[in-house]
Design a protein around this motif. Structure first.
Motif, short mmCIF file in Angstrom:
data_model
loop_
_atom_site.label_atom_id
_atom_site.label_comp_id
_atom_site.label_asym_id
_atom_site.label_seq_id
_atom_site.Cartn_x
_atom_site.Cartn_y
_atom_site.Cartn_z
N TYR A 135 1.49 -4.77 -8.53
CA TYR A 135 0.35 -5.05 -9.52
C TYR A 135 0.22 -6.57 -9.77
O TYR A 135 -1.06 -7.01 -9.40
N HIS A 151 -1.24 -8.36 -6.82
CA HIS A 151 -2.68 -8.00 -6.40
C HIS A 151 -3.49 -8.48 -7.71
O HIS A 151 -4.90 -8.32 -7.39
N ASP A 188 -1.81 -3.87 -15.69
CA ASP A 188 -1.13 -2.96 -15.05
C ASP A 188 0.27 -3.32 -14.74
O ASP A 188 1.32 -2.62 -14.95
N HIS A 236 -3.48 -7.67 -10.75
CA HIS A 236 -3.84 -6.47 -11.90
C HIS A 236 -2.67 -6.58 -13.08
O HIS A 236 -1.87 -6.02 -13.32
N ASP A 248 -4.69 -10.91 -3.84
CA ASP A 248 -5.47 -10.86 -5.01
C ASP A 248 -6.94 -11.28 -4.57
O ASP A 248 -7.49 -12.51 -4.35
N GLN A 256 -9.49 -10.33 -6.17
CA GLN A 256 -10.29 -10.89 -7.35
C GLN A 256 -10.58 -12.35 -7.45
O GLN A 256 -11.32 -13.08 -7.69
#
Length: 342
Positions: A132, A135, A140, A137, A65, A67
């Motif tokens: 997803y 990560h 998603d 997301h 991740d 972000q």
């Protein structure tokens, strides 16, 4: 739920209690990281803030991740030194692998759809959702998990996919979906394992708690299975169940319900063992001990307690518990007399 002023305390656990950040974050996966970042944002003790950020930084580097990595670096603002700075090489490597992995997973979905192989489509979509999710997301991931539910061919697959939808919905704060899929899972099979039932009860309870439907939340929490224990720590710990369930019961149950559903409930008592302060408040209320001492305990915990105490107790104290402590026709002079005798 608490006001902005109430969300920060001099220390996260009170003046007399040492605070072990790593010990407090007793969760798995993304929830542990979220708790650490919560501590760093809300705690005014610089040492605890730095401990939380340091641990979160290390945990995030074991994920995919980027972000969250950027977020924790921004929060540290250089205070932890250059070794906790932005790792652009790691970000670039993760992004490269993500682009390649996304292409491969899309190919797997397309191949399974071309062959009209339902189980293959389900697995490919579930893997895409996991990809997803890892990560960060989450929207998603939610979409892929929901799509995969349409291709489940067994009850077990259906339940497992519903649980994944519930997990990501909790993280997204979409509690209407949490409630919806927990209900669907309960109805999907007549032979759910005690562990699965415990997870679904917990999910429903959290949805009710989010909606401030405290009695409905309490009813779900007190039904919690012993099998859940520490096996759902990607969402909650036993301490959370005892805290949330106990406070919801105190806010909404009358004394008869407290006896039947809480005090005489051996399984839920196991969860209350993790939060003796909540257990004592429930007993005090049931035994009609003076309201002044109970109010004082709640207020003390609201100001000095850990983060879940400060938010939940702050809300319950003002809106739910304290008004109920004017005990059922008990006269004011009787309460004063009881206080003076103690």
């Amino acid at each position: 739920m608490a006001s902005e002023d109430d969300s920060v305390a001099p220390s996260p656990s009170g003046d007399s209690e040492p605070f072990n950040v790593e010990g407090y974050a007793r969760y798995r996966g993304r929830t542990m990281i979220s708790r650490l970042l919560f501590i760093a944002e809300r705690c005014s003790d610089p040492e605890s803030q730095m401990d939380a950020l340091r641990l979160a930084y290390m945990k995030i580097k074991r994920t995919e991740d980027t972000q969250l990595h950027r977020r924790v670096v921004k929060m540290t603002n250089g205070r932890l030194g250059p070794e906790y700075g932005l790792d652009q090489a790691w970000i670039d490597d993760v992004d490269r692998r993500m682009a390649h992995g996304k292409d491969e997973l899309q190919k797997d979905v397309s191949d399974a759809q071309y062959r009209l192989y339902e189980e293959g489509i389900r697995r490919a979509l579930a893997d895409f959702g996991d990809f997803y999710y890892s990560h960060g997301h989450l929207a998603d991931a939610f979409e892929k998990y929901v799509q995969s539910c349409d291709y489940c061919t067994t009850e077990d697959n259906t339940i497992q996919m519903y649980l994944r939808v519930i997990l990501v919905s909790i993280e997204l704060g979409q509690f209407s979906y949490v409630s919806h899929y927990a209900d669907k899972a309960m109805k999907a099979s007549c032979s759910l394992s005690p562990l699965t039932v415990g997870k679904l009860l917990c999910a429903s309870a959290l949805a009710y708690l989010h909606g401030k439907e405290y009695k409905l939340a309490a009813c779900k929490f007190v039904e919690m299975r012993r099998a859940l224990g520490i096996r759902y720590t990607e969402v909650v710990t036993p301490l959370d169940i005892g805290t949330y369930g106990g406070l919801c019961a105190l806010a909404s149950f009358d004394r008869t319900e407290l006896v039947k559903k809480v005090i005489d409930n051996g399984v839920f008592q196991n969860y209350l063992e993790f939060v003796p302060q909540v257990r004592e408040l429930i007993i005090d209320f049931h035994e009609r001990r003076n309201s002044y001492s109970i109010k004082s305990t709640l207020e003390k915990r609201r100001k000095r307690g850990r983060s879940e105490w400060r938010t939940l107790v702050g809300d319950f104290s003002s809106a739910n518990v304290l008004p109920r402590l004017d005990f059922h026709g008990e006269k004011e002079e009787d309460r004063r007399q009881e206080c003076s005798e103690q």
